[in-house]
Structure formats: C-alpha cells, structure tokens
Design a protein around this motif. Structure first.
Motif, PDB file in Angstrom:
ATOM      1  N   VAL A 137      60.977  15.972  -9.170  1.00 60.77           N
ATOM      2  CA  VAL A 137      60.686  16.526 -10.492  1.00 60.77           C
ATOM      3  C   VAL A 137      61.645  15.938 -11.523  1.00 60.77           C
ATOM      4  CG1 VAL A 137      60.782  18.619 -11.900  1.00 60.77           C
ATOM      5  CG2 VAL A 137      59.640  18.666  -9.679  1.00 60.77           C
ATOM      6  N   ASP A 138      62.917  15.844 -11.161  1.00 59.58           N
ATOM      7  CA  ASP A 138      63.915  15.320 -12.101  1.00 59.58           C
ATOM      8  C   ASP A 138      63.609  13.883 -12.501  1.00 59.58           C
ATOM      9  OD1 ASP A 138      65.527  17.627 -12.318  1.00 59.58           O
ATOM     10  OD2 ASP A 138      66.422  17.202 -10.368  1.00 59.58           O
ATOM     11  N   THR A 139      63.193  13.073 -11.535  1.00 62.01           N
ATOM     12  CA  THR A 139      62.835  11.691 -11.851  1.00 62.01           C
ATOM     13  C   THR A 139      61.609  11.649 -12.758  1.00 62.01           C
ATOM     14  OG1 THR A 139      63.751  10.880  -9.764  1.00 62.01           O
ATOM     15  CG2 THR A 139      62.146   9.470 -10.872  1.00 62.01           C
ATOM     16  N   ALA A 140      60.653  12.517 -12.491  1.00 64.76           N
ATOM     17  CA  ALA A 140      59.415  12.537 -13.277  1.00 64.76           C
ATOM     18  C   ALA A 140      59.672  12.853 -14.746  1.00 64.76           C
ATOM     19  CB  ALA A 140      58.441  13.550 -12.683  1.00 64.76           C
ATOM     20  N   ILE A 141      60.622  13.763 -15.027  1.00 64.94           N
ATOM     21  CA  ILE A 141      60.832  14.198 -16.417  1.00 64.94           C
ATOM     22  C   ILE A 141      62.002  13.504 -17.113  1.00 64.94           C
ATOM     23  CG2 ILE A 141      59.792  16.445 -15.960  1.00 64.94           C
ATOM     24  CD1 ILE A 141      62.575  17.661 -15.822  1.00 64.94           C
ATOM     25  N   THR A 142      62.734  12.664 -16.386  1.00 66.38           N
ATOM     26  CA  THR A 142      63.851  11.959 -17.030  1.00 66.38           C
ATOM     27  C   THR A 142      63.716  10.445 -16.981  1.00 66.38           C
ATOM     28  OG1 THR A 142      65.181  11.949 -14.995  1.00 66.38           O
ATOM     29  CG2 THR A 142      65.454  13.832 -16.484  1.00 66.38           C
ATOM     30  N   VAL A 143      63.050   9.928 -15.952  1.00 68.11           N
ATOM     31  CA  VAL A 143      62.895   8.479 -15.796  1.00 68.11           C
ATOM     32  C   VAL A 143      61.462   8.045 -16.090  1.00 68.11           C
ATOM     33  CG1 VAL A 143      63.087   6.531 -14.207  1.00 68.11           C
ATOM     34  CG2 VAL A 143      64.752   8.403 -14.086  1.00 68.11           C
ATOM     35  N   ASP A 144      60.507   8.669 -15.395  1.00 70.29           N
ATOM     36  CA  ASP A 144      59.102   8.290 -15.583  1.00 70.29           C
ATOM     37  C   ASP A 144      58.584   8.699 -16.963  1.00 70.29           C
ATOM     38  OD1 ASP A 144      59.254   7.426 -12.964  1.00 70.29           O
ATOM     39  OD2 ASP A 144      58.405   9.279 -12.141  1.00 70.29           O
ATOM     40  N   HIS A 145      58.961   9.903 -17.378  1.00 67.68           N
ATOM     41  CA  HIS A 145      58.539  10.433 -18.689  1.00 67.68           C
ATOM     42  C   HIS A 145      59.739  11.133 -19.333  1.00 67.68           C
ATOM     43  CE1 HIS A 145      54.224   9.739 -17.813  1.00 67.68           C
ATOM     44  NE2 HIS A 145      54.554  10.069 -16.578  1.00 67.68           N
ATOM     45  N   PRO A 146      60.652  10.365 -19.902  1.00 62.77           N
ATOM     46  CA  PRO A 146      61.871  10.959 -20.475  1.00 62.77           C
ATOM     47  C   PRO A 146      61.553  12.043 -21.511  1.00 62.77           C
ATOM     48  CG  PRO A 146      62.054   8.571 -20.380  1.00 62.77           C
ATOM     49  CD  PRO A 146      60.630   8.892 -20.057  1.00 62.77           C
ATOM     50  N   GLY A 147      62.194  13.190 -21.352  1.00 65.04           N
ATOM     51  CA  GLY A 147      62.005  14.280 -22.301  1.00 65.04           C
ATOM     52  C   GLY A 147      60.852  15.202 -21.974  1.00 65.04           C
ATOM     53  N   ALA A 148      60.115  14.919 -20.901  1.00 63.50           N
ATOM     54  CA  ALA A 148      58.984  15.768 -20.520  1.00 63.50           C
ATOM     55  C   ALA A 148      59.481  17.116 -20.002  1.00 63.50           C
ATOM     56  CB  ALA A 148      58.144  15.070 -19.460  1.00 63.50           C
ATOM     57  N   THR A 149      58.550  18.050 -19.836  1.00 66.29           N
ATOM     58  CA  THR A 149      58.905  19.398 -19.386  1.00 66.29           C
ATOM     59  C   THR A 149      58.096  19.766 -18.146  1.00 66.29           C
ATOM     60  OG1 THR A 149      59.355  20.058 -21.671  1.00 66.29           O
ATOM     61  CG2 THR A 149      59.087  21.823 -20.052  1.00 66.29           C
ATOM     62  N   ALA A 150      58.782  20.380 -17.190  1.00 64.38           N
ATOM     63  CA  ALA A 150      58.131  20.826 -15.956  1.00 64.38           C
ATOM     64  C   ALA A 150      57.918  22.337 -15.994  1.00 64.38           C
ATOM     65  CB  ALA A 150      58.978  20.452 -14.749  1.00 64.38           C
ATOM     66  N   TYR A 151      56.821  22.765 -15.406  1.00 68.17           N
ATOM     67  CA  TYR A 151      56.495  24.186 -15.282  1.00 68.17           C
ATOM     68  C   TYR A 151      56.028  24.435 -13.850  1.00 68.17           C
ATOM     69  CZ  TYR A 151      56.298  23.984 -20.421  1.00 68.17           C
ATOM     70  OH  TYR A 151      56.597  23.790 -21.755  1.00 68.17           O
ATOM     71  N   TYR A 152      56.037  25.698 -13.458  1.00 62.83           N
ATOM     72  CA  TYR A 152      55.632  26.033 -12.094  1.00 62.83           C
ATOM     73  C   TYR A 152      54.785  27.304 -12.093  1.00 62.83           C
ATOM     74  CZ  TYR A 152      59.714  23.041 -11.459  1.00 62.83           C
ATOM     75  OH  TYR A 152      60.615  22.017 -11.563  1.00 62.83           O
ATOM     76  N   TRP A 153      53.985  27.402 -11.034  1.00 60.41           N
ATOM     77  CA  TRP A 153      53.258  28.632 -10.750  1.00 60.41           C
ATOM     78  C   TRP A 153      53.709  29.108  -9.374  1.00 60.41           C
ATOM     79  CZ3 TRP A 153      50.609  31.040 -14.436  1.00 60.41           C
ATOM     80  CH2 TRP A 153      50.104  30.299 -15.510  1.00 60.41           C
ATOM     81  N   SER A 154      54.318  30.287  -9.338  1.00 60.13           N
ATOM     82  CA  SER A 154      54.783  30.856  -8.076  1.00 60.13           C
ATOM     83  C   SER A 154      53.611  31.559  -7.396  1.00 60.13           C
ATOM     84  CB  SER A 154      55.921  31.851  -8.334  1.00 60.13           C
ATOM     85  OG  SER A 154      56.330  32.459  -7.130  1.00 60.13           O
ATOM     86  N   VAL A 155      53.207  31.010  -6.258  1.00 61.41           N
ATOM     87  CA  VAL A 155      52.035  31.531  -5.550  1.00 61.41           C
ATOM     88  C   VAL A 155      52.484  32.527  -4.487  1.00 61.41           C
ATOM     89  CG1 VAL A 155      49.983  30.914  -4.219  1.00 61.41           C
ATOM     90  CG2 VAL A 155      50.902  29.313  -5.935  1.00 61.41           C
ATOM     91  N   PRO A 156      51.972  33.756  -4.529  1.00 59.88           N
ATOM     92  CA  PRO A 156      52.387  34.753  -3.524  1.00 59.88           C
ATOM     93  C   PRO A 156      51.857  34.423  -2.130  1.00 59.88           C
ATOM     94  CG  PRO A 156      50.631  35.622  -4.912  1.00 59.88           C
ATOM     95  CD  PRO A 156      51.034  34.300  -5.509  1.00 59.88           C
TER      96      PRO A 156
END
Length: 239
Positions: free
Chosen positions: A220-239
C-alpha cells in the motif's frame, strides 16, 4: 753432596723450569683469562617471553547486548472463509491464471471484477445491485461488480463492511477490501483485497492482491508514494 745427588737436583730444577716455560707459552697464545666478576651486572638477553612485543591493536571491548528489536506481532488466525478467499486470490492474480472462462476480463480495468470474485469465494452472495452472470463476459456484470466507485457506494449502502481510513491501519486485517483514490477527487480508482498485515512496533505495513497491475502482495505504501505519489488509501473492514 755426592755426584749423583747433584745430578738429580739439576734434573729436577730443569723439569720445573720446563713446565713453567710451557705455561707461559700457553698463556701468551690464549690471552689473559676473562674475569668472572667485573662488578657490573650482566644484561639479560631480551626474549619474547621476557618483553612482549608492542601491538597497535586496541584493547578488545566486551560486546554489549544489542538493543532489543521491535516486537513483531503474530499474525492472527484467519477463518475458513478468509482462507478460501486468500486461496482464490493467490491462485488467480496472474494474467496466465485469470478465471476468465467464468468471470471474463474487463480489459485493463479488471481490479473490481477480480475483487468481487474473491468476495464470492469468501461467501458473499449476489443481489440485484452487485452481480455477474458468470458467462465469461465481464461487461454483462452490474456496475457495482466492475466499478470501484460503484462498489464503494454499494458497500456503504448495504453495511456489509465498515469504512476505515489509512490512519486506522491498526484495525485492518487480512481479507479486508482496500480502495484507492489516486488523484484525491473523492471517487475510487482502484480496488484490491488485503493479503498481508505486518505490525512491527508502531509501524503497520499492508499488502494487497489485485488485477490491472497484477499483484499478490503489493505494498500500500508503495502504491500511494511511488506509483501514485500523494494518493490516498481506504479500507473496508469485512466482518
């Protein structure tokens, strides 16, 4: 003194003189005897044992215990449903192993189609909003099945999972849904499924599997800092 007595005395004196002369000759040839006591102490020969060789090596320092490493939190035991979900993801994340015969492929935007398949493997069931005919043509699937933004809206409206921000990584677990807003416009541009959560001290690293950029453990860190700098990650917690 008789003649014979004088002759014996003469012989004896001659012998003494001969011995003395011989001693003088020997002494002259050998030189004067060395004194065994000169009054000065003798200097002992230096040896390695008597005088250790000087060394430039520093004194050996006793190593100290290294600083304690940050504790690594053990991975929690996953359920049978999550295990089935992971098995599906790891079996079909590569292009050569896409399950396209059943679910089709959405060109270069197959991420949600693949994530939806993984949720079916986990036990979710289709409904009137989120569905696929499973006929090998992904374009026949509903919008919520194949669009990241529509999938986000579907989950939010049904309550099938709880929304988490990237600041709530401590609540993310394997099997949850990861979504990304590459340009921070409020929609969702990419979707994957969390395959690894590593907690080392206060640091939490999350990896996910997905299509489009085929991956099994993409950071995730690589995706939002290297692949797409400045992007934002979100999650859905599935029960």
């Amino acid at each position: 003194m008789t003649r014979w007595q004088r002759l014996g005395l003469t012989t004896a004196v001659g012998a003494v003189l001969a011995v003395g002369a011989t001693a003088l000759v020997v002494q002259a040839l050998e030189g004067p005897a060395e004194s065994t006591n000169t009054g000065q102490p003798k200097t002992a020969l230096a040896t390695d044992a008597a005088t250790p060789a000087k060394t430039d090596d520093p004194a050996r320092v006793t190593p100290t215990d290294p600083a304690a490493a940050a504790p690594v939190e053990a991975a929690p035991v996953v359920s049978a449903a999550v295990t089935a979900q992971m098995d599906y993801l790891l079996a079909h994340w590569q292009l050569d192993n896409y399950n396209s015969a059943e679910w089709g492929v959405l060109g270069e935007n197959d991420c949600v189609n693949f994530a939806s398949q993984a949720m079916i493997a986990r036990g979710w069931t289709m409904d009137g909003v989120w569905s696929s005919p499973k006929n090998g043509n992904a374009y026949d699937a509903s919008a919520a099945w194949r669009s990241s933004t529509a999938f986000m809206n579907y989950i939010a409206s049904t309550g099938k999972a709880t929304a988490l921000t990237d600041q709530q990584r401590d609540q993310v677990k394997v099997g949850d849904i990861a979504q990304f807003d590459w340009d921070n416009t409020g929609d969702r541009d990419h979707t994957g499924i969390v395959t690894k959560v590593e907690k080392v001290g206060d640091t939490i690293a999350i990896s996910f599997a997905g299509h489009t950029l085929d991956s099994d453990y993409r950071s995730v860190d690589t995706a939002i800092t290297v692949d797409h700098p400045g992007a934002t990650a979100y999650y859905w917690s599935v029960p």
